[in-house]
Design a protein around this motif. Structure first.
Motif, PDB file in Angstrom:
ATOM      1  N   SER A  89       2.649  -1.914  -6.607  1.00 34.72           N
ATOM      2  CA  SER A  89       3.480  -1.143  -5.682  1.00 34.72           C
ATOM      3  C   SER A  89       4.460  -0.268  -6.460  1.00 34.72           C
ATOM      4  N   PRO A  90       4.508   1.030  -6.143  1.00 38.84           N
ATOM      5  CA  PRO A  90       5.453   1.910  -6.819  1.00 38.84           C
ATOM      6  C   PRO A  90       6.849   1.879  -6.190  1.00 38.84           C
ATOM      7  N   ILE A  91       6.971   1.202  -5.027  1.00 40.92           N
ATOM      8  CA  ILE A  91       8.246   1.161  -4.301  1.00 40.92           C
ATOM      9  C   ILE A  91       8.408  -0.185  -3.603  1.00 40.92           C
ATOM     10  N   VAL A  92       9.608  -0.440  -3.120  1.00 41.94           N
ATOM     11  CA  VAL A  92       9.900  -1.620  -2.307  1.00 41.94           C
ATOM     12  C   VAL A  92       9.706  -1.225  -0.845  1.00 41.94           C
ATOM     13  N   GLY A  93       9.010  -2.061  -0.081  1.00 41.12           N
ATOM     14  CA  GLY A  93       8.816  -1.745   1.329  1.00 41.12           C
ATOM     15  C   GLY A  93       7.872  -2.713   2.004  1.00 41.12           C
ATOM     16  N   SER A  94       7.433  -2.360   3.202  1.00 39.55           N
ATOM     17  CA  SER A  94       6.503  -3.185   3.982  1.00 39.55           C
ATOM     18  C   SER A  94       5.078  -2.694   3.754  1.00 39.55           C
ATOM     19  N   PHE A  95       4.181  -3.632   3.409  1.00 39.28           N
ATOM     20  CA  PHE A  95       2.779  -3.325   3.131  1.00 39.28           C
ATOM     21  C   PHE A  95       1.991  -3.285   4.433  1.00 39.28           C
ATOM     22  N   TYR A  96       1.213  -2.220   4.626  1.00 33.42           N
ATOM     23  CA  TYR A  96       0.326  -2.114   5.775  1.00 33.42           C
ATOM     24  C   TYR A  96      -1.070  -1.740   5.287  1.00 33.42           C
ATOM     25  N   SER A  97      -2.062  -2.538   5.673  1.00 31.65           N
ATOM     26  CA  SER A  97      -3.433  -2.316   5.219  1.00 31.65           C
ATOM     27  C   SER A  97      -4.197  -1.341   6.103  1.00 31.65           C
ATOM     28  N   ARG A  98      -3.621  -0.967   7.234  1.00 35.91           N
ATOM     29  CA  ARG A  98      -4.318  -0.083   8.180  1.00 35.91           C
ATOM     30  C   ARG A  98      -3.368   1.014   8.648  1.00 35.91           C
ATOM     31  N   PRO A  99      -3.926   2.146   9.108  1.00 41.06           N
ATOM     32  CA  PRO A  99      -3.084   3.266   9.523  1.00 41.06           C
ATOM     33  C   PRO A  99      -2.285   3.011  10.802  1.00 41.06           C
ATOM     34  N   GLY A 100      -2.752   2.101  11.634  1.00 45.17           N
ATOM     35  CA  GLY A 100      -2.050   1.784  12.869  1.00 45.17           C
ATOM     36  C   GLY A 100      -2.544   0.471  13.431  1.00 45.17           C
ATOM     37  N   GLU A 101      -1.770  -0.082  14.356  1.00 40.13           N
ATOM     38  CA  GLU A 101      -2.159  -1.351  14.978  1.00 40.13           C
ATOM     39  C   GLU A 101      -3.500  -1.213  15.684  1.00 40.13           C
ATOM     40  N   GLY A 102      -4.382  -2.177  15.475  1.00 40.76           N
ATOM     41  CA  GLY A 102      -5.683  -2.173  16.118  1.00 40.76           C
ATOM     42  C   GLY A 102      -6.724  -1.307  15.420  1.00 40.76           C
ATOM     43  N   GLU A 103      -6.341  -0.620  14.350  1.00 38.49           N
ATOM     44  CA  GLU A 103      -7.289   0.222  13.621  1.00 38.49           C
ATOM     45  C   GLU A 103      -7.874  -0.537  12.434  1.00 38.49           C
ATOM     46  N   LYS A 104      -8.975  -0.008  11.881  1.00 41.50           N
ATOM     47  CA  LYS A 104      -9.630  -0.627  10.737  1.00 41.50           C
ATOM     48  C   LYS A 104      -8.750  -0.475   9.492  1.00 41.50           C
ATOM     49  N   PRO A 105      -8.789  -1.473   8.594  1.00 44.00           N
ATOM     50  CA  PRO A 105      -8.041  -1.354   7.337  1.00 44.00           C
ATOM     51  C   PRO A 105      -8.576  -0.181   6.500  1.00 44.00           C
ATOM     52  N   PHE A 106      -7.714   0.374   5.646  1.00 42.33           N
ATOM     53  CA  PHE A 106      -8.148   1.434   4.740  1.00 42.33           C
ATOM     54  C   PHE A 106      -9.267   0.919   3.845  1.00 42.33           C
ATOM     55  N   VAL A 107      -9.081  -0.274   3.253  1.00 43.82           N
ATOM     56  CA  VAL A 107     -10.095  -0.891   2.389  1.00 43.82           C
ATOM     57  C   VAL A 107     -10.118  -2.391   2.633  1.00 43.82           C
ATOM     58  N   THR A 108     -11.272  -3.001   2.385  1.00 40.67           N
ATOM     59  CA  THR A 108     -11.409  -4.447   2.446  1.00 40.67           C
ATOM     60  C   THR A 108     -12.100  -4.913   1.167  1.00 40.67           C
ATOM     61  N   VAL A 109     -12.098  -6.192   0.924  1.00 39.11           N
ATOM     62  CA  VAL A 109     -12.741  -6.757  -0.256  1.00 39.11           C
ATOM     63  C   VAL A 109     -14.216  -6.378  -0.247  1.00 39.11           C
ATOM     64  N   GLY A 110     -14.692  -5.872  -1.373  1.00 36.91           N
ATOM     65  CA  GLY A 110     -16.082  -5.464  -1.501  1.00 36.91           C
ATOM     66  C   GLY A 110     -16.304  -3.970  -1.309  1.00 36.91           C
ATOM     67  N   ASP A 111     -15.295  -3.251  -0.807  1.00 38.19           N
ATOM     68  CA  ASP A 111     -15.429  -1.803  -0.616  1.00 38.19           C
ATOM     69  C   ASP A 111     -15.404  -1.078  -1.956  1.00 38.19           C
ATOM     70  N   MET A 112     -16.177  -0.001  -2.044  1.00 36.51           N
ATOM     71  CA  MET A 112     -16.130   0.882  -3.204  1.00 36.51           C
ATOM     72  C   MET A 112     -15.111   1.976  -2.900  1.00 36.51           C
ATOM     73  N   VAL A 113     -14.206   2.248  -3.855  1.00 38.66           N
ATOM     74  CA  VAL A 113     -13.210   3.297  -3.678  1.00 38.66           C
ATOM     75  C   VAL A 113     -13.349   4.315  -4.801  1.00 38.66           C
ATOM     76  N   LYS A 114     -12.926   5.523  -4.494  1.00 36.83           N
ATOM     77  CA  LYS A 114     -12.909   6.595  -5.484  1.00 36.83           C
ATOM     78  C   LYS A 114     -11.462   6.880  -5.832  1.00 36.83           C
ATOM     79  N   LYS A 115     -11.236   7.450  -6.990  1.00 42.82           N
ATOM     80  CA  LYS A 115      -9.897   7.839  -7.401  1.00 42.82           C
ATOM     81  C   LYS A 115      -9.324   8.764  -6.330  1.00 42.82           C
TER      82      LYS A 115
END
Length: 162
Positions: A89-115
């Motif tokens: 984390s580059p800052i102090v704050g609240s972690f959110y894995s998804r863009p909004g309540e009820g939406e899919k997470p940005f990434v999950t375990v096993g996902d391939m990500v690009k830079k």
């Protein structure tokens, strides 16, 4: 990590070409590798509390086939550090894995990500800060829980770089 996430990770491992998987979450660690040869049965003593038990363990190398059996063994910190790179984390704050309540997470375990892919959002002083992946690879662990406070420098993700 919840049981469902662990099972999904193991299922992804079994379907992949990987021969070894090592994960560390908090104080717990898991090492999974495919067996190449018929395992040798070895016995060792494990001290649990005041009792000592004989435990059978399997020792073998990794196979070329992806459908082989899987063995589980604890991993040490040095080998985990060599396998995964942590995104902190580059800052102090609240972690959110998804863009909004009820939406899919940005990434999950096993996902391939690009830079440059968005991994999560950290809310600081009512400002939503997107945290982007500094490199390409596979997400091996999402460490904080959704809504959890994170400090500067706290590990958020473990990614196996391409």
């Amino acid at each position: 990590m919840e049981l469902g996430d662990l099972l999904k990770l193991l299922e992804t491992f079994e379907k992949s070409d990987f021969t070894e998987l090592k994960v560390k979450l908090g104080g717990d660690s898991l090492s999974v590798s495919r067996l190449k040869e018929k395992p040798e049965k070895k016995h060792k003593s494990v001290k649990t509390g005041s009792a000592t038990e004989e435990v059978a363990s399997e020792a073998a190398a990794a196979p070329a086939l992806s459908s082989g059996p899987v063995s589980y063994a604890p991993a040490d910190k040095a080998s985990l550090d060599a396998v995964y790179t942590e995104v902190t984390s580059p800052i102090v704050g609240s972690f959110y894995s998804r863009p909004g309540e009820g939406e899919k997470p940005f990434v999950t375990v096993g996902d391939m990500v690009k830079k440059g892919d968005t991994l999560c959002i950290i809310e600081a002083m009512k400002i939503m800060n997107e945290i982007k992946s500094p490199y390409s690879g596979m997400v091996m662990a999402v460490l904080p829980e959704d809504g959890e406070m994170v400090d500067y420098g706290k590990a958020l993700f473990q990614i196996k770089e391409d």
